[in-house]
Enzyme design. Structure first.
Site, mmCIF file in Angstrom:
data_model
loop_
_atom_site.group_PDB
_atom_site.id
_atom_site.type_symbol
_atom_site.label_atom_id
_atom_site.label_comp_id
_atom_site.label_asym_id
_atom_site.label_seq_id
_atom_site.Cartn_x
_atom_site.Cartn_y
_atom_site.Cartn_z
ATOM 1 N N ARG A 46 0.892 -1.270 -0.001
ATOM 2 C CA ARG A 46 -0.096 -0.101 -0.095
ATOM 3 C C ARG A 46 0.928 1.188 -0.041
ATOM 4 N NH1 ARG A 46 -2.936 -3.301 3.530
ATOM 5 N NH2 ARG A 46 -2.112 -2.296 5.402
ATOM 6 N N LYS A 137 -12.402 14.456 4.909
ATOM 7 C CA LYS A 137 -13.768 13.963 4.116
ATOM 8 C C LYS A 137 -14.362 13.165 4.870
ATOM 9 C CE LYS A 137 -14.037 10.350 1.204
ATOM 10 N NZ LYS A 137 -13.717 9.283 -0.037
ATOM 11 N N LYS A 220 -18.565 17.732 -2.766
ATOM 12 C CA LYS A 220 -18.114 16.729 -3.505
ATOM 13 C C LYS A 220 -19.331 16.008 -3.768
ATOM 14 C CE LYS A 220 -15.161 12.710 -3.637
ATOM 15 N NZ LYS A 220 -13.472 12.246 -3.512
HETATM 16 P P1 13P Z 1 -14.082 7.791 -6.776
HETATM 17 O O1 13P Z 1 -13.935 8.767 -7.681
HETATM 18 O O2 13P Z 1 -13.733 6.539 -7.156
HETATM 19 O O3 13P Z 1 -15.839 7.459 -6.855
HETATM 20 O O4 13P Z 1 -13.559 8.063 -5.293
HETATM 21 C C1 13P Z 1 -14.003 9.261 -4.832
HETATM 22 C C2 13P Z 1 -14.103 9.160 -3.400
HETATM 23 O O5 13P Z 1 -13.411 9.730 -2.652
HETATM 24 C C3 13P Z 1 -15.346 8.864 -2.991
HETATM 25 O O6 13P Z 1 -15.501 8.762 -1.879
#
Ligand code: 13P
Length: 340
Positions: A46, A137, A220
């Site tokens: 990872r 996030k 987002k």
């Molecule tokens: P994806 O762009 O693969 O959807 O992932 C973005 C993300 O952070 C989802 O929480």
């Protein structure tokens, strides 16, 4: 809270031609990705995989504003002993951290989920700040199927997002507010639009109730898009037009920037959709990417766990980052994909 500084970070995260690398897959999710390329899911693998992206200088310096990390990665050191957070900072990008603890079934709402992780957040956030995180996030998940989503799920998830956002700002961390309406179903684009509009309206209402100043967040969202199993796929132009219309109806201009998730779109679709929206132009916020899969699928495949493939993987990552950077400016064209 110093709102001017939060705003500076939010503006930098969505600066012209730059977007966010979502590299915050949990250990379980990265296992699924590694299984796909035949790589064992060890801590070293990872680290090696993520380090190769963070050391792709061209992409990181020119196209990537910030990186969302998973808890393991924010404490991890590169092979030479440099903390990965420092590697990211040296590239001029901002480190961020996923702070939600994944989803759990929502009581009394069969098939629906609530995101967990609020309880210990006030104690965790200062430690992440000290480690270098300037944004965080939290992902809420809303599924579309027969009879769902319920208002209970939309309200409860929006409430949790707003509580998280308030806690982040109190700790001088910019919250990425991510209410994801999944594209897994067989619904068409108009159903996705209708549900996402509801979810965004509720999210901004909850942010208001929790007194979250919008100048200090990044949204987002998903795009307005047909479900993967839908018989009716929408064109690039339709996705762009409906997504822009939807966002204009729901997202106040006080929000500095919007960074989309890719959600299972193909690499090129995710780029084409973002580009078409920015070509429409005249938007109150910057529109960019915060992609996980759509930035990483190509480098993962090129790497496939072999040290000898690091250069090829970095070239693949650099290419996708560059395409998305151009899309964030509305300057991408499909022949640029073929040229590469
Ligand atoms: P994806 O762009 O693969 O959807 O992932 C973005 C993300 O952070 C989802 O929480």
């Amino acid at each position: 809270m110093n709102l001017a500084d939060l705003n500076k970070v939010a503006v930098a995260m969505t600066a012209n031609g730059k977007g966010i690398l979502a590299a915050d897959e949990s250990t379980g999710t990265i296992k699924k990705r590694f299984d796909g390329i035949g790589v064992e899911n060890t801590e070293d693998n990872r680290r090696d995989y993520r380090e190769l992206m963070f050391r792709t200088a061209e992409a990181m310096k020119n196209c990537i504003s910030g990186v969302i990390l998973y808890d393991e990665t924010i404490w991890q050191k590169a092979k030479d002993g440099t903390p990965l957070v420092k590697v990211i900072e040296q590239m001029g990008a901002i480190p961020g951290i996923k702070v939600d603890e994944g989803t759990k079934p929502l009581p009394n709402c069969p098939g629906e989920l609530i995101t967990a992780g609020l309880d210990k957040l006030p104690e965790r956030l200062p430690k992440y700040y000290e480690q270098g995180a300037r944004f965080a996030k939290w992902r809420a998940v809303i599924d579309i199927a027969a009879g769902i989503p319920s208002y209970t799920a939309i309200h409860t998830n929006a409430h949790a997002l707003a509580r998280y956002a308030a806690l982040c700002q109190q700790n001088q961390i910019v919250p990425i507010v991510e209410p994801e309406v999944l594209m897994d179903g067989d619904h068409d684009i108009d159903r996705c639009y209708e549900v996402t509009e509801f979810v965004l309206k509720e999210t901004f209402q909850q942010l208001y109730i929790q007194r979250v100043p919008l100048e200090g967040i990044v949204l987002k969202p998903n795009m307005a898009i047909a479900g993967k199993k839908s018989a009716k796929k929408a064109s690039v132009q339709e996705v762009a037009e409906k997504t822009v219309k939807m966002l204009k109806a729901c997202v106040p201009g006080a929000v500095p920037g919007i960074a989309f998730l890719s959600g299972g779109q193909s690499d090129e679709e995710a780029t084409a959709h973002l580009d078409a929206m920015n070509k429409i132009g005249n938007l109150p916020w910057n529109l960019t990417f915060s992609y996980g899969r759509a930035l990483q699928a190509a480098p993962q495949k090129a790497w496939s766990g072999k040290a000898g493939n690091v250069g090829a993987a970095q070239a693949a990552f650099n290419h996708r980052a560059k395409m998305n950077s151009l899309a964030a400016l509305g300057k991408w064209a499909s022949n640029m994909e073929k040229a590469a």
